[in-house]
Motif scaffolding. Structure first.
Motif, mmCIF file in Angstrom:
data_model
loop_
_atom_site.group_PDB
_atom_site.id
_atom_site.type_symbol
_atom_site.label_atom_id
_atom_site.label_comp_id
_atom_site.label_asym_id
_atom_site.label_seq_id
_atom_site.Cartn_x
_atom_site.Cartn_y
_atom_site.Cartn_z
ATOM 1 N N LYS A 71 -0.126 0.617 2.261
ATOM 2 C CA LYS A 71 -0.157 0.298 3.682
ATOM 3 C C LYS A 71 0.140 1.512 4.559
ATOM 4 O O LYS A 71 -0.133 1.515 5.747
ATOM 5 C CB LYS A 71 0.867 -0.808 4.000
ATOM 6 N N ASP A 72 0.732 2.544 3.956
ATOM 7 C CA ASP A 72 1.175 3.709 4.703
ATOM 8 C C ASP A 72 1.148 4.915 3.773
ATOM 9 O O ASP A 72 1.393 4.776 2.566
ATOM 10 C CB ASP A 72 2.603 3.477 5.231
ATOM 11 N N GLU A 88 -3.866 1.468 9.381
ATOM 12 C CA GLU A 88 -4.698 2.039 10.443
ATOM 13 C C GLU A 88 -6.010 2.600 9.916
ATOM 14 O O GLU A 88 -6.711 3.325 10.614
ATOM 15 C CB GLU A 88 -3.945 3.153 11.179
ATOM 16 N N GLY A 89 -6.338 2.274 8.670
ATOM 17 C CA GLY A 89 -7.564 2.796 8.080
ATOM 18 C C GLY A 89 -7.271 3.886 7.062
ATOM 19 O O GLY A 89 -6.114 4.222 6.781
ATOM 20 N N MET A 90 -8.312 4.449 6.510
ATOM 21 C CA MET A 90 -8.166 5.476 5.476
ATOM 22 C C MET A 90 -7.668 6.783 6.089
ATOM 23 O O MET A 90 -8.091 7.174 7.175
ATOM 24 C CB MET A 90 -9.499 5.714 4.782
ATOM 25 N N ILE A 94 -2.053 5.117 15.053
ATOM 26 C CA ILE A 94 -3.302 5.675 15.584
ATOM 27 C C ILE A 94 -4.208 6.064 14.407
ATOM 28 O O ILE A 94 -3.771 6.768 13.497
ATOM 29 C CB ILE A 94 -3.026 6.904 16.463
ATOM 30 N N PRO A 95 -5.461 5.625 14.407
ATOM 31 C CA PRO A 95 -6.375 5.968 13.306
ATOM 32 C C PRO A 95 -6.585 7.478 13.202
ATOM 33 O O PRO A 95 -6.383 8.228 14.154
ATOM 34 C CB PRO A 95 -7.676 5.258 13.687
ATOM 35 N N GLU A 96 -7.043 7.892 12.049
ATOM 36 C CA GLU A 96 -7.346 9.299 11.797
ATOM 37 C C GLU A 96 -8.421 9.798 12.763
ATOM 38 O O GLU A 96 -9.336 9.057 13.138
ATOM 39 C CB GLU A 96 -7.828 9.423 10.352
#
Length: 360
Positions: free
Chosen positions: A210-211, A315-317, A342-344
């Motif tokens: 998850k993180d 938050e995505g990959m 915040i996404p990459e």
């Protein structure tokens, strides 16, 4: 016993002087390697000359560093050096005694692991460039953990606070000022051989992260070496690229003004760069970032494998480049700048995708 100690220290100091005479300008780290001792053992021979031994609660010493004002913080391992000029600002200590950790946020950003802090020294040395003053920390094997150098005032930028430095030295001055120390080997975390690791279970846990901070715990649960985990995940979450990719990544990030993150350090200190890079230069075996307040020096000849690594998060990959030496040590990591929640950065993902196409 005292005479024996001083004789030993004197002999080592004389041997060091011989190395410097044969190789003018040689750095203490390289001289120590030539002499078969640790850097801290060599530095200890100057105690009573231009060096003072420090001791005490290292968490409290760290808390005093903001009082120094503008300094240069240096953290390194065998293959990579990060240097930041600025101030220590927000410091949070977590845990107690040997398990204590700290986060340092601001112009100088680090993650501190006090289990790796054993020896401390304050150094006030005359050099060809003038007086150089620093606080230097080493682990139990005598390997440098971090160094903090005072800075002179330049232009509209103030210099370091000399009174604060002197106060820290006085407060943490060790009772024992003998010019010798006793080092011990570092106890490595036990890991399984790669063929003993349950690859299926590892990849399942990897997929359910998850993180990014879950990654280290996953490695510990499976008792797997970090590099071995990348090999086991190759083709699903990881793939290798050429080490020449590192220069392209930095040059592209500089040209695109793309903010990135660089992590490099050791068992006692992890230093972090967050922001844009500007000036990228190759000098012999060194790949360098040479910016006003940030320098990186990466020894390309010590790079053995370079990996693109993907980690799932809420938050995505998250995509990183991880660099290892021939001893399976993590040398440096590169990420696109990101914050929790915040996404990459899309620009970072595109840069990695372009790199992957070139590698194909």
């Amino acid at each position: 016993m005292t005479n024996t100690i001083h004789t030993s220290a004197t002999s080592l100091r004389q041997a060091w002087e011989g190395v410097k005479a044969a190789s003018p300008g040689i750095r203490i780290r390289e001289a120590a390697l030539k002499l078969g001792v640790s850097e801290a053992e060599l530095l200890a021979t100057t105690v009573g000359d231009y060096t003072t031994r420090l001791e005490g609660d290292w968490t409290q010493l760290l808390k005093q560093l903001p009082s120094l004002g503008r300094v240069m913080s240096l953290t390194r391992n065998d293959g990579c050096v990060l240097e930041h000029k600025g101030t220590f600002q927000k410091i949070d200590i977590m845990g107690n005694a040997a398990h204590a950790m700290a986060t340092v946020i601001g112009p100088i950003e680090t993650r501190v692991f006090f289990a790796g802090w054993k020896f401390g020294f304050a150094v006030k040395q005359q050099t060809p460039n003038g007086l150089q003053q620093s606080i230097q920390i080493f682990d139990e094997a005598g390997t440098a953990v971090t160094k903090v150098f005072l800075q002179e005032a330049k232009g509209n930028r103030p210099g370091s606070n000399q009174e604060a430095f002197d106060a820290i030295v006085e407060a943490f001055k060790a009772k024992d000022q003998q010019p010798t120390i006793t080092v011990t080997a570092v106890k490595e975390l036990a890991t399984r051989s790669i063929d003993e690791v349950d690859a299926g279970a590892l990849l399942t846990d990897w997929e359910n992260m998850k993180d990014t901070h879950d990654f280290f715990g996953m490695l510990r649960r499976h008792e797997v070496n970090r590099l071995d985990a990348l090999y086991l995940a190759e083709g699903k979450f990881t793939y290798q690229v050429k080490k020449s990719s590192l220069r392209k990544v930095l040059e592209d990030a500089a040209n695109q003004k793309l903010p990135i993150m660089i992590f490099a350090g050791n068992r006692g200190n992890l230093q972090i760069h967050q922001g844009k890079v500007q000036t990228i230069r190759m000098m012999e075996n060194w790949l360098n970032v040479l910016d006003p307040d940030f320098n990186m020096h990466l020894r390309e000849d010590l790079v053995n494998t370079t990996w693109v690594v993907k980690k799932p998060t809420t938050e995505g990959m998250v995509t990183s480049i991880e660099v290892f030496d021939a001893k399976k040590n993590l040398v440096v990591q590169f990420f696109g700048l990101r914050k929790p929640g915040i996404p990459e950065l899309e620009g970072w993902r595109k840069l990695i995708e372009e790199l992957s196409l070139q590698e194909a």
